[in-house]
Write a protein that holds these residues in place. Sequence first.
Motif, PDB file in Angstrom:
ATOM      1  N   ASN A 259      -9.162   7.690  12.807  1.00 58.65           N
ATOM      2  CA  ASN A 259     -10.588   7.369  12.851  1.00 58.65           C
ATOM      3  C   ASN A 259     -11.463   8.598  12.658  1.00 58.65           C
ATOM      4  O   ASN A 259     -12.523   8.529  12.031  1.00 58.65           O
ATOM      5  N   THR A 260     -11.028   9.723  13.207  1.00 58.25           N
ATOM      6  CA  THR A 260     -11.817  10.942  13.078  1.00 58.25           C
ATOM      7  C   THR A 260     -11.824  11.438  11.640  1.00 58.25           C
ATOM      8  O   THR A 260     -12.868  11.853  11.122  1.00 58.25           O
ATOM      9  N   VAL A 261     -10.680  11.396  10.989  1.00 63.71           N
ATOM     10  CA  VAL A 261     -10.619  11.804   9.576  1.00 63.71           C
ATOM     11  C   VAL A 261     -11.516  10.911   8.726  1.00 63.71           C
ATOM     12  O   VAL A 261     -12.255  11.382   7.859  1.00 63.71           O
ATOM     13  N   ILE A 262     -11.484   9.592   8.998  1.00 59.82           N
ATOM     14  CA  ILE A 262     -12.297   8.650   8.230  1.00 59.82           C
ATOM     15  C   ILE A 262     -13.783   8.904   8.456  1.00 59.82           C
ATOM     16  O   ILE A 262     -14.568   9.013   7.507  1.00 59.82           O
ATOM     17  N   SER A 263     -14.180   8.992   9.713  1.00 65.05           N
ATOM     18  CA  SER A 263     -15.613   9.050  10.043  1.00 65.05           C
ATOM     19  C   SER A 263     -16.242  10.409   9.769  1.00 65.05           C
ATOM     20  O   SER A 263     -17.455  10.498   9.538  1.00 65.05           O
ATOM     21  N   MET A 264     -15.432  11.485   9.793  1.00 64.36           N
ATOM     22  CA  MET A 264     -15.994  12.824   9.669  1.00 64.36           C
ATOM     23  C   MET A 264     -15.765  13.466   8.298  1.00 64.36           C
ATOM     24  O   MET A 264     -16.278  14.549   8.048  1.00 64.36           O
ATOM     25  N   SER A 265     -15.013  12.819   7.426  1.00 60.89           N
ATOM     26  CA  SER A 265     -14.628  13.467   6.165  1.00 60.89           C
ATOM     27  C   SER A 265     -15.821  13.845   5.296  1.00 60.89           C
ATOM     28  O   SER A 265     -15.899  14.969   4.781  1.00 60.89           O
ATOM     29  N   THR A 266     -16.771  12.922   5.123  1.00 59.17           N
ATOM     30  CA  THR A 266     -17.908  13.212   4.260  1.00 59.17           C
ATOM     31  C   THR A 266     -18.830  14.260   4.863  1.00 59.17           C
ATOM     32  O   THR A 266     -19.298  15.164   4.158  1.00 59.17           O
ATOM     33  N   SER A 267     -19.095  14.140   6.163  1.00 58.35           N
ATOM     34  CA  SER A 267     -19.951  15.137   6.804  1.00 58.35           C
ATOM     35  C   SER A 267     -19.286  16.515   6.766  1.00 58.35           C
ATOM     36  O   SER A 267     -19.958  17.540   6.584  1.00 58.35           O
ATOM     37  N   PHE A 322      -3.346  19.415   8.488  1.00 57.42           N
ATOM     38  CA  PHE A 322      -3.094  20.823   8.153  1.00 57.42           C
ATOM     39  C   PHE A 322      -3.673  21.169   6.778  1.00 57.42           C
ATOM     40  O   PHE A 322      -4.217  22.255   6.573  1.00 57.42           O
ATOM     41  N   PHE A 323      -3.571  20.248   5.854  1.00 57.18           N
ATOM     42  CA  PHE A 323      -4.131  20.476   4.518  1.00 57.18           C
ATOM     43  C   PHE A 323      -5.648  20.634   4.598  1.00 57.18           C
ATOM     44  O   PHE A 323      -6.230  21.544   3.988  1.00 57.18           O
ATOM     45  N   ALA A 324      -6.306  19.744   5.364  1.00 56.93           N
ATOM     46  CA  ALA A 324      -7.759  19.803   5.494  1.00 56.93           C
ATOM     47  C   ALA A 324      -8.207  21.090   6.178  1.00 56.93           C
ATOM     48  O   ALA A 324      -9.259  21.651   5.850  1.00 56.93           O
ATOM     49  N   THR A 325      -7.404  21.570   7.111  1.00 61.70           N
ATOM     50  CA  THR A 325      -7.765  22.768   7.863  1.00 61.70           C
ATOM     51  C   THR A 325      -7.637  24.040   7.033  1.00 61.70           C
ATOM     52  O   THR A 325      -8.544  24.881   7.017  1.00 61.70           O
ATOM     53  N   PHE A 326      -6.529  24.185   6.318  1.00 64.15           N
ATOM     54  CA  PHE A 326      -6.215  25.461   5.683  1.00 64.15           C
ATOM     55  C   PHE A 326      -6.473  25.516   4.177  1.00 64.15           C
ATOM     56  O   PHE A 326      -6.575  26.601   3.606  1.00 64.15           O
ATOM     57  N   PHE A 327      -6.579  24.348   3.527  1.00 62.61           N
ATOM     58  CA  PHE A 327      -6.677  24.365   2.065  1.00 62.61           C
ATOM     59  C   PHE A 327      -7.937  23.714   1.504  1.00 62.61           C
ATOM     60  O   PHE A 327      -8.239  23.875   0.323  1.00 62.61           O
ATOM     61  N   LEU A 328      -8.665  22.963   2.322  1.00 61.63           N
ATOM     62  CA  LEU A 328      -9.840  22.261   1.815  1.00 61.63           C
ATOM     63  C   LEU A 328     -11.019  23.229   1.689  1.00 61.63           C
ATOM     64  O   LEU A 328     -11.666  23.579   2.675  1.00 61.63           O
ATOM     65  N   LYS A 329     -11.281  23.655   0.465  1.00 62.72           N
ATOM     66  CA  LYS A 329     -12.374  24.592   0.206  1.00 62.72           C
ATOM     67  C   LYS A 329     -13.293  24.125  -0.917  1.00 62.72           C
ATOM     68  O   LYS A 329     -14.437  24.544  -0.995  1.00 62.72           O
ATOM     69  N   THR A 390     -16.445  21.418  19.143  1.00 62.26           N
ATOM     70  CA  THR A 390     -15.794  22.626  18.647  1.00 62.26           C
ATOM     71  C   THR A 390     -16.597  23.248  17.517  1.00 62.26           C
ATOM     72  O   THR A 390     -16.749  24.481  17.443  1.00 62.26           O
ATOM     73  N   THR A 391     -17.137  22.407  16.648  1.00 60.62           N
ATOM     74  CA  THR A 391     -17.962  22.908  15.550  1.00 60.62           C
ATOM     75  C   THR A 391     -19.224  23.566  16.075  1.00 60.62           C
ATOM     76  O   THR A 391     -19.635  24.631  15.596  1.00 60.62           O
ATOM     77  N   SER A 392     -19.849  22.950  17.081  1.00 56.98           N
ATOM     78  CA  SER A 392     -21.076  23.509  17.662  1.00 56.98           C
ATOM     79  C   SER A 392     -20.808  24.857  18.329  1.00 56.98           C
ATOM     80  O   SER A 392     -21.602  25.794  18.213  1.00 56.98           O
ATOM     81  N   LEU A 393     -19.682  24.960  19.027  1.00 56.95           N
ATOM     82  CA  LEU A 393     -19.380  26.181  19.772  1.00 56.95           C
ATOM     83  C   LEU A 393     -18.921  27.331  18.876  1.00 56.95           C
ATOM     84  O   LEU A 393     -19.241  28.491  19.136  1.00 56.95           O
ATOM     85  N   THR A 394     -18.161  26.997  17.843  1.00 55.45           N
ATOM     86  CA  THR A 394     -17.577  28.050  16.999  1.00 55.45           C
ATOM     87  C   THR A 394     -18.316  28.252  15.681  1.00 55.45           C
ATOM     88  O   THR A 394     -18.165  29.284  15.043  1.00 55.45           O
ATOM     89  N   GLY A 395     -19.077  27.236  15.281  1.00 51.81           N
ATOM     90  CA  GLY A 395     -19.730  27.315  13.983  1.00 51.81           C
ATOM     91  C   GLY A 395     -18.776  27.112  12.829  1.00 51.81           C
ATOM     92  O   GLY A 395     -19.131  27.311  11.667  1.00 51.81           O
ATOM     93  N   ASN A 396     -17.550  26.676  13.136  1.00 55.67           N
ATOM     94  CA  ASN A 396     -16.518  26.484  12.108  1.00 55.67           C
ATOM     95  C   ASN A 396     -15.843  25.132  12.338  1.00 55.67           C
ATOM     96  O   ASN A 396     -15.093  24.951  13.298  1.00 55.67           O
ATOM     97  N   ALA A 397     -16.120  24.167  11.438  1.00 56.40           N
ATOM     98  CA  ALA A 397     -15.573  22.824  11.583  1.00 56.40           C
ATOM     99  C   ALA A 397     -14.058  22.778  11.433  1.00 56.40           C
ATOM    100  O   ALA A 397     -13.408  21.839  11.894  1.00 56.40           O
ATOM    101  N   SER A 398     -13.470  23.783  10.804  1.00 56.53           N
ATOM    102  CA  SER A 398     -12.020  23.792  10.591  1.00 56.53           C
ATOM    103  C   SER A 398     -11.255  23.844  11.910  1.00 56.53           C
ATOM    104  O   SER A 398     -10.172  23.268  12.029  1.00 56.53           O
ATOM    105  N   PHE A 399     -11.810  24.512  12.915  1.00 55.82           N
ATOM    106  CA  PHE A 399     -11.144  24.566  14.216  1.00 55.82           C
ATOM    107  C   PHE A 399     -11.089  23.180  14.859  1.00 55.82           C
ATOM    108  O   PHE A 399     -10.106  22.810  15.494  1.00 55.82           O
ATOM    109  N   GLY A 400     -12.164  22.417  14.694  1.00 57.34           N
ATOM    110  CA  GLY A 400     -12.171  21.057  15.223  1.00 57.34           C
ATOM    111  C   GLY A 400     -11.148  20.186  14.529  1.00 57.34           C
ATOM    112  O   GLY A 400     -10.457  19.390  15.166  1.00 57.34           O
TER     113      GLY A 400
END
Length: 426
Positions: A259-267, A322-329, A390-400
Amino acid sequence: MSAAIASSPANNTNKLSAREKKWIIYDVGNSAFVLLSTAVIPIYAKSLMPADGNIVSAWGYAQTIASLVIALLMPLLGSIADVQGMKIKFFLGFFGTGVVMCCAMALPLTWLPFLIIYVLATIGLNGSLTFYDSMLIDTTTNERMDKVSSHGYGWGYVGSTVPFIVCIALIFGGPALFDWSTVACTRASFVITAIWWVAFTIPLITSYRQVHYRATRDHAHEAIRGTFTELGSTFGKIVKNKPLWMFMIAFFFYIDAVNTVISMSTSYGTQLGIDSTQLVVALLVTQFVAFPCAILYGRLAGRFGCKPMITVAVVAYMGIVFFATFFLKSAVEFWILAILVGMFQGGIQALSRSYYGKIIPKDHANEYYGFYDIFGKTASILGTFLVATTTSLTGNASFGVLSIAILLVVALVFLTLQKDPTKTEE
């Protein structure tokens, strides 16, 4: 409480029955709003925000609030809906709320009122889906649940692309053809989606018949008064049923990721700076990939078993995270991500719905699906809140995004340890 069992809707042929088709077609209707929520609404909401606004955080909190409301309401309403004739009434109430709020999003609004109305529309959608999911046990047999549920998700994915393509064509081509602003075209897409949703709900509401229930209309008042007792009893039965609660815990964690991947992918893609056109087209491809894959998943479940195929999808989602975290640019990686999600998204959702339907008492189905929704929607609260915070605290959505992998590992452990009750029945 007594359980009334009417004639079985069994269909011993490989073809879908008329009743099964009319149940499936609601997925075609509501999925249009789901797709719009994934691809267009976050981009539109971002355009309403101040330049320094963070759509990932705002969208995450909006999803969290909607999920929390559903998680709290569904067990209680679900128990009442197990009374004969009540399921369709609750379904209509939530469906109607979703459609009206979908149209209301077309009003000229600032970003906060818009998100509030979107939350109400999402509550309507998800509430209707809880009752819709429980209608599966009234529509078909245990042996056909995987097939019918998979067809629902499959046809929902491909069917939703029809109004979506119309909406996208209007958004991108409307300003030149009709001399409308892009904002006006986007608002019109909300109304188009609502009309589609209604059109593909009519077959279900005109044909549905509740086969399994725990009390008749004559005893409805007594049954409603005993709802809290029933809820406590059902929770106690779940606790004593080890295979059931172990699956529910596994479901809690892995559906969180889905659900998180679906709902947050575009944002997430928007925050990375990927062009909105690329995001929309990539997500459209997801729908076409998901259509055959969801149906294929149903067939593979018939051959290898429902639970093993769910486990395969959980492992696949670990790779996706893992792909979204490390390779999605860039847009290219987003396209790859969209295809990968499409391959497993429908399958894991469809088989979870049908597997759960096989291992619960049919005469208390809506009540059990209410608890199913607690686990499913509370998981969505955890996932979206985790990403947003996590995004708010770190400023980096990849950590979330990376934190989701932990949830998948926990789910995999519980799936591995759970004894499959459908196998012991054979």
